[in-house]
Design a protein around this motif. Structure first.
Motif, mmCIF file in Angstrom:
data_model
loop_
_atom_site.group_PDB
_atom_site.id
_atom_site.type_symbol
_atom_site.label_atom_id
_atom_site.label_comp_id
_atom_site.label_asym_id
_atom_site.label_seq_id
_atom_site.Cartn_x
_atom_site.Cartn_y
_atom_site.Cartn_z
ATOM 1 N N LYS A 73 0.852 -1.182 0.000
ATOM 2 C CA LYS A 73 0.000 0.000 0.000
ATOM 3 C C LYS A 73 0.886 1.230 0.000
ATOM 4 O O LYS A 73 2.062 1.161 0.368
ATOM 5 C CB LYS A 73 -0.975 0.013 1.181
ATOM 6 N N ARG A 74 0.326 2.343 -0.441
ATOM 7 C CA ARG A 74 1.068 3.601 -0.439
ATOM 8 C C ARG A 74 0.107 4.764 -0.440
ATOM 9 O O ARG A 74 -1.078 4.603 -0.737
ATOM 10 C CB ARG A 74 2.031 3.674 -1.613
ATOM 11 N N GLU A 75 0.647 5.908 -0.102
ATOM 12 C CA GLU A 75 -0.144 7.136 -0.095
ATOM 13 C C GLU A 75 0.646 8.185 -0.865
ATOM 14 O O GLU A 75 1.856 8.317 -0.688
ATOM 15 C CB GLU A 75 -0.376 7.578 1.350
ATOM 16 N N ARG A 82 -4.847 14.050 -1.213
ATOM 17 C CA ARG A 82 -4.127 12.895 -0.664
ATOM 18 C C ARG A 82 -4.862 11.630 -1.112
ATOM 19 O O ARG A 82 -6.079 11.501 -0.934
ATOM 20 C CB ARG A 82 -4.073 12.976 0.855
ATOM 21 N N GLY A 84 -4.813 7.357 -1.094
ATOM 22 C CA GLY A 84 -4.334 6.072 -0.613
ATOM 23 C C GLY A 84 -4.554 5.029 -1.685
ATOM 24 O O GLY A 84 -5.572 5.058 -2.388
ATOM 25 N N GLU A 102 -7.086 2.410 7.290
ATOM 26 C CA GLU A 102 -5.815 2.291 6.568
ATOM 27 C C GLU A 102 -5.269 3.636 6.101
ATOM 28 O O GLU A 102 -4.050 3.823 6.032
ATOM 29 C CB GLU A 102 -5.977 1.356 5.363
ATOM 30 N N PHE A 103 -6.165 4.557 5.736
ATOM 31 C CA PHE A 103 -5.765 5.852 5.190
ATOM 32 C C PHE A 103 -6.604 6.959 5.835
ATOM 33 O O PHE A 103 -7.472 7.548 5.197
ATOM 34 C CB PHE A 103 -5.956 5.879 3.668
ATOM 35 N N THR A 105 -6.291 10.051 6.628
ATOM 36 C CA THR A 105 -6.313 11.431 6.133
ATOM 37 C C THR A 105 -6.450 11.523 4.614
ATOM 38 O O THR A 105 -6.413 12.621 4.057
ATOM 39 C CB THR A 105 -5.050 12.199 6.571
ATOM 40 N N ALA A 106 -6.625 10.395 3.932
ATOM 41 C CA ALA A 106 -6.746 10.411 2.468
ATOM 42 C C ALA A 106 -8.118 10.929 2.038
ATOM 43 O O ALA A 106 -9.138 10.584 2.636
ATOM 44 C CB ALA A 106 -6.517 9.018 1.896
ATOM 45 N N VAL A 109 -9.425 6.853 -1.707
ATOM 46 C CA VAL A 109 -8.781 5.557 -1.554
ATOM 47 C C VAL A 109 -9.085 4.747 -2.807
ATOM 48 O O VAL A 109 -10.251 4.509 -3.146
ATOM 49 C CB VAL A 109 -9.252 4.808 -0.287
ATOM 50 N N GLN A 125 -14.742 10.768 2.093
ATOM 51 C CA GLN A 125 -13.658 9.987 1.492
ATOM 52 C C GLN A 125 -14.222 9.247 0.281
ATOM 53 O O GLN A 125 -15.173 8.478 0.401
ATOM 54 C CB GLN A 125 -13.091 8.995 2.518
#
Length: 165
Positions: A73-75, A82, A84, A102-103, A105-106, A109, A125
């Motif tokens: 995983k990555r952001e 932002r 994810g 998992e994310f 502040t994204a 996703v 989100q």
């Protein structure tokens, strides 16, 4: 500034011999392509990089060359957004909870795995699965996605694009 991001997942090359030609048309003006896993081989990234830079994560059916190079995983941040990225987000009934865990502040996703397109907001989100570009499974068609990020308005919208392959 308006930003266009191409989103693709579950290409499963070489099980499927090639990426659909339509991808080059739909992604012609994107500034970035995000691949949400199950590339199977790194050559998929090289092909997509002929269109735009690529950010990818590994899926669950990758060859070793992919698992050695890509994270699970990555952001990333694109403009003011932002994002994810993960291949498996879990059970559909738990997408919103898992994404937030998992994310946290994204704004967006992106995920894959199910081959089922998904484009829904959950408490601010956006959860976005483009479906599969090569293997429609129980879907009426294969699909990819586009994200439009409006930095000025602080908004993001997802679009699922059905492919005729």
């Amino acid at each position: 500034m308006l930003r266009k991001i191409g989103v693709i997942s579950d290409t499963h090359i070489p099980r499927f011999t090639q990426l659909p030609e339509a991808i080059w048309d739909y992604f012609a003006h994107v500034e970035l392509i995000i691949h949400a896993g199950d590339l199977s081989i790194l050559g998929v990234i090289a092909q997509l990089e002929t269109i735009a830079p690529v950010v990818a994560v590994q899926g669950n059916v990758e060859r070793e060359e992919v698992t050695l190079k890509l994270p699970i995983k990555r952001e990333i941040v694109v403009g003011n957004c932002r994002i994810g990225i993960v291949h498996i987000l879990g059970e559909a009934t738990q997408y919103a909870q898992t994404a937030r865990r998992e994310f946290p502040t994204a704004r967006v996703v992106i995920f894959g795995h199910s081959h089922n397109p998904y484009n829904q907001e959950h408490d601010g989100q956006l959860l976005f699965n483009p479906g599969s570009a090569t293997d429609r499974r129980r879907q009426p068609s294969c699909s990819i996605g586009l994200l439009t990020i409006d930095d000025e308005a602080g908004s993001v919208q997802g679009e699922i694009i059905a492919l005729n392959v």
